[in-house]
Design a protein around this motif. Structure first.
Motif, PDB file in Angstrom:
ATOM      1  N   UNK A  13       0.846  -1.191   0.000  1.00  0.00           N
ATOM      2  CA  UNK A  13       0.000   0.000   0.000  1.00  0.00           C
ATOM      3  C   UNK A  13       0.889   1.251   0.000  1.00  0.00           C
ATOM      4  N   UNK A  14       0.312   2.432  -0.287  1.00  0.00           N
ATOM      5  CA  UNK A  14       1.102   3.673  -0.242  1.00  0.00           C
ATOM      6  C   UNK A  14       1.758   3.910   1.121  1.00  0.00           C
ATOM      7  N   UNK A  28      -7.631  -6.012   4.712  1.00  0.00           N
ATOM      8  CA  UNK A  28      -7.389  -5.298   3.467  1.00  0.00           C
ATOM      9  C   UNK A  28      -7.827  -3.835   3.602  1.00  0.00           C
ATOM     10  N   UNK A  29      -9.037  -3.622   4.120  1.00  0.00           N
ATOM     11  CA  UNK A  29      -9.558  -2.257   4.267  1.00  0.00           C
ATOM     12  C   UNK A  29      -8.707  -1.433   5.235  1.00  0.00           C
ATOM     13  N   UNK A  30      -8.330  -2.038   6.355  1.00  0.00           N
ATOM     14  CA  UNK A  30      -7.549  -1.316   7.369  1.00  0.00           C
ATOM     15  C   UNK A  30      -6.171  -0.932   6.845  1.00  0.00           C
ATOM     16  N   UNK A  34      -8.104   3.267   1.546  1.00  0.00           N
ATOM     17  CA  UNK A  34      -8.585   3.958   0.344  1.00  0.00           C
ATOM     18  C   UNK A  34      -9.990   3.485   0.019  1.00  0.00           C
ATOM     19  N   UNK A  35     -10.742   4.340  -0.638  1.00  0.00           N
ATOM     20  CA  UNK A  35     -12.027   3.906  -1.171  1.00  0.00           C
ATOM     21  C   UNK A  35     -11.778   3.294  -2.543  1.00  0.00           C
ATOM     22  N   UNK A  36     -12.461   2.190  -2.854  1.00  0.00           N
ATOM     23  CA  UNK A  36     -12.248   1.586  -4.175  1.00  0.00           C
ATOM     24  C   UNK A  36     -12.794   2.477  -5.290  1.00  0.00           C
ATOM     25  N   UNK A  58      -8.757  -0.642  -7.261  1.00  0.00           N
ATOM     26  CA  UNK A  58      -8.061   0.482  -6.644  1.00  0.00           C
ATOM     27  C   UNK A  58      -6.979   0.972  -7.596  1.00  0.00           C
ATOM     28  N   UNK A  59      -6.836   2.290  -7.700  1.00  0.00           N
ATOM     29  CA  UNK A  59      -5.728   2.839  -8.477  1.00  0.00           C
ATOM     30  C   UNK A  59      -4.708   3.405  -7.502  1.00  0.00           C
TER      31      UNK A  59
END
Length: 92
Positions: A13-14, A28-30, A34-36, A58-59
Motif C-alpha cells: 500500500x502507499x 485489506x480495508x484497514x 482507500x475507497x475503491x 483500486x488505483x
C-alpha cells in the motif's frame, strides 16, 4: 491489443502495508485506507465450488489493482500498469 492482467500474491500500500492472498477483508480495508474506484459482485467458480465474489478496483501510483474477495478473504490480486497501457496504445 487485449489488456493483459497480471496476477500477484501481494501488494504494497502507499503507507508500506502488505496485502496478501488469504488476508481478511477487514485487514485489506484497514491496511489500504482507500475507497475503491469500483466494486462488482460476481460468481467465482473454483473446481466444483461456486461462490459469490466481490472485485474491488483500486488505483495506486499508476497501477490498477483488482482485489477479489471470496468468503471474506483475499482470493486473487490482479494488477495492470496504466502507464504501460497508454504507451502501448500510442505505439500501435
Amino acid at each position: 491489443m487485449p489488456i493483459q492482467q497480471n496476477e500477484t500474491s501481494s501488494i504494497l500500500t502507499p503507507e508500506g502495508q502488505l496485502i496478501s492472498l488469504g488476508d481478511t477483508f477487514a485487514d485489506m480495508q484497514n491496511r489500504l485506507k482507500l475507497s475503491p474506484n469500483s466494486m462488482i459482485t460476481r460468481e467465482f467458480k473454483e473446481g466444483e465450488n461456486l461462490d459469490l465474489a466481490m472485485d474491488y478496483k483500486y488505483e495506486i501510483e499508476n497501477m490498477m489493482y483488482t482485489i477479489t474477495i471470496v468468503n471474506d478473504r483475499v482470493r486473487k490480486i490482479e494488477w495492470l500498469n496504466t502507464d504501460q497501457e497508454i504507451k502501448d496504445k500510442i505505439t500501435e
